[in-house]
Scaffold this motif. Structure first.
Motif, mmCIF file in Angstrom:
data_model
loop_
_atom_site.group_PDB
_atom_site.id
_atom_site.type_symbol
_atom_site.label_atom_id
_atom_site.label_comp_id
_atom_site.label_asym_id
_atom_site.label_seq_id
_atom_site.Cartn_x
_atom_site.Cartn_y
_atom_site.Cartn_z
ATOM 1 N N GLY A 43 0.804 -1.212 0.000
ATOM 2 C CA GLY A 43 0.000 0.000 0.000
ATOM 3 C C GLY A 43 0.839 1.265 0.000
ATOM 4 N N ASP A 44 0.166 2.408 0.182
ATOM 5 C CA ASP A 44 0.803 3.721 0.151
ATOM 6 C C ASP A 44 0.952 4.270 1.570
ATOM 7 N N PHE A 45 2.113 4.898 1.820
ATOM 8 C CA PHE A 45 2.413 5.458 3.129
ATOM 9 C C PHE A 45 3.067 6.826 2.952
ATOM 10 N N VAL A 46 2.992 7.618 4.008
ATOM 11 C CA VAL A 46 3.646 8.930 4.014
ATOM 12 C C VAL A 46 4.933 8.809 4.810
ATOM 13 N N TYR A 47 6.050 9.113 4.163
ATOM 14 C CA TYR A 47 7.361 9.067 4.819
ATOM 15 C C TYR A 47 7.844 10.497 5.059
ATOM 16 N N VAL A 48 8.229 10.803 6.292
ATOM 17 C CA VAL A 48 8.719 12.132 6.659
ATOM 18 C C VAL A 48 10.211 12.046 6.925
ATOM 19 N N ASP A 49 10.990 12.827 6.194
ATOM 20 C CA ASP A 49 12.445 12.868 6.366
ATOM 21 C C ASP A 49 12.777 13.545 7.689
ATOM 22 N N ASP A 50 13.528 12.871 8.556
ATOM 23 C CA ASP A 50 13.863 13.415 9.877
ATOM 24 C C ASP A 50 14.724 14.668 9.793
ATOM 25 N N ASP A 93 10.646 17.081 5.095
ATOM 26 C CA ASP A 93 9.814 16.903 3.915
ATOM 27 C C ASP A 93 9.040 15.585 4.002
ATOM 28 N N ALA A 94 7.820 15.607 3.458
ATOM 29 C CA ALA A 94 6.968 14.417 3.446
ATOM 30 C C ALA A 94 6.880 13.866 2.032
ATOM 31 N N TYR A 95 6.919 12.550 1.926
ATOM 32 C CA TYR A 95 6.868 11.897 0.622
ATOM 33 C C TYR A 95 5.808 10.794 0.653
ATOM 34 N N ASP A 96 5.054 10.711 -0.442
ATOM 35 C CA ASP A 96 4.133 9.586 -0.616
ATOM 36 C C ASP A 96 4.923 8.415 -1.190
ATOM 37 N N VAL A 97 4.901 7.292 -0.470
ATOM 38 C CA VAL A 97 5.701 6.131 -0.858
ATOM 39 C C VAL A 97 4.805 4.907 -0.991
ATOM 40 N N ASN A 98 4.990 4.163 -2.088
ATOM 41 C CA ASN A 98 4.314 2.886 -2.269
ATOM 42 C C ASN A 98 5.321 1.771 -1.999
ATOM 43 N N ALA A 152 10.443 0.293 -2.872
ATOM 44 C CA ALA A 152 9.788 1.557 -2.505
ATOM 45 C C ALA A 152 9.777 2.483 -3.722
ATOM 46 N N LYS A 153 8.608 3.038 -4.014
ATOM 47 C CA LYS A 153 8.469 3.932 -5.157
ATOM 48 C C LYS A 153 7.818 5.224 -4.715
ATOM 49 N N SER A 154 8.480 6.342 -5.041
ATOM 50 C CA SER A 154 7.950 7.675 -4.723
ATOM 51 C C SER A 154 8.140 8.552 -5.952
ATOM 52 N N GLY A 155 7.030 8.920 -6.582
ATOM 53 C CA GLY A 155 7.140 9.650 -7.834
ATOM 54 C C GLY A 155 7.784 8.765 -8.885
ATOM 55 N N GLY A 156 8.862 9.272 -9.498
ATOM 56 C CA GLY A 156 9.572 8.473 -10.483
ATOM 57 C C GLY A 156 10.799 7.794 -9.915
ATOM 58 N N ILE A 157 10.963 7.853 -8.595
ATOM 59 C CA ILE A 157 12.146 7.274 -7.949
ATOM 60 C C ILE A 157 11.789 5.919 -7.344
ATOM 61 N N VAL A 158 12.628 4.936 -7.649
ATOM 62 C CA VAL A 158 12.412 3.589 -7.131
ATOM 63 C C VAL A 158 13.650 3.152 -6.350
#
Length: 211
Positions: A90-97, A101-106, A149-155
């Motif tokens: 599923g999709d999760f929100v990852y916050v960089d410590d 910044d917050a990222y949507d991650v699958n 892990a995929k966020s945007g176009g980054i895998v």
């Protein structure tokens, strides 16, 4: 004198036949389809979020070489290898410590395993050509695990593997069509002690050819 020698020869012949009758050895080979599933796994990602995964369901094939050393007992060596089971967590929100910044991650996972080992089997005839089987053995399991892990176009990917010996316990049924060909179904549980995959359960269906 000749009569004594003749009687001795006959006695030796009967003794040799008796020893041959007590000796039992029947080798065989087997092929099985295996459906495996694992324990429910709880993973923790970098921000401390715990993800409770569903069971991994895998399809595998197994080959075996065995020998009956008694009408009711056999030993069997096996090699087993699964396909690759893929799962979307599923999709999760990852916050960089650091940056905040917050990222949507699958997140997705892939898992597969290989195993080999040996079992001792006991059989009890129950009806005509049908037998009940029980097994106890040990297997060496290697589990390969990958997180994608995929966020945007980054895998990004992270892989790991673990391997341990485990105790295998099983029960099943075997139907003997004739003295050479049998069909077998088994249910087995293996305590692998591998992190995240402590128990692997198998349902197998296959054939045995006795020489």
């Amino acid at each position: 004198m000749r009569k004594t020698l003749l009687l001795a020869g006959v006695a030796c012949l009967f003794a040799a036949q008796a020893q041959a009758a007590d000796y039992f050895f029947q080798p065989y080979v087997g092929l099985d389809y295996v459906h495996s599933w694992t324990d429910v796994v709880t993973e923790e990602i970098d921000d401390g979020t715990e993800i409770k995964e569903n069971k991994d369901n895998l399809n595998a094939g197994a080959i075996s070489l065995g020998a009956k050393f008694h009408p009711n007992f056999a030993v069997e060596a096996f090699y087993q290898q699964s396909d690759k089971a893929k799962k979307n967590l599923g999709d999760f929100v990852y916050v960089d410590d650091v940056s905040g910044d917050a990222y949507d991650v699958n997140l997705k996972t892939e898992v597969k395993y290989k195993a080999f080992g040996m079992d001792l089997l006991g059989s009890i005839p129950v009806y005509d050509k049908l037998e009940v089987l029980g097994s106890l053995g040990a297997g060496y399991y290697k589990v390969n695990y990958k997180v994608i892990a995929k966020s945007g176009g980054i895998v990004g990917t992270d892989s790991d593997s673990d391997n341990k010996w485990g105790i295998r316990i099983g029960a099943g049924l075997q139907y003997n069509f004739n003295e050479h060909i049998s069909a077998r179904m088994m249910l087995r549980n293996t305590n692998t002690r591998i992190e995240g995959y402590k128990n692997i359960t198998d349902i197998t269906a296959g054939i045995r050819y006795y020489f």
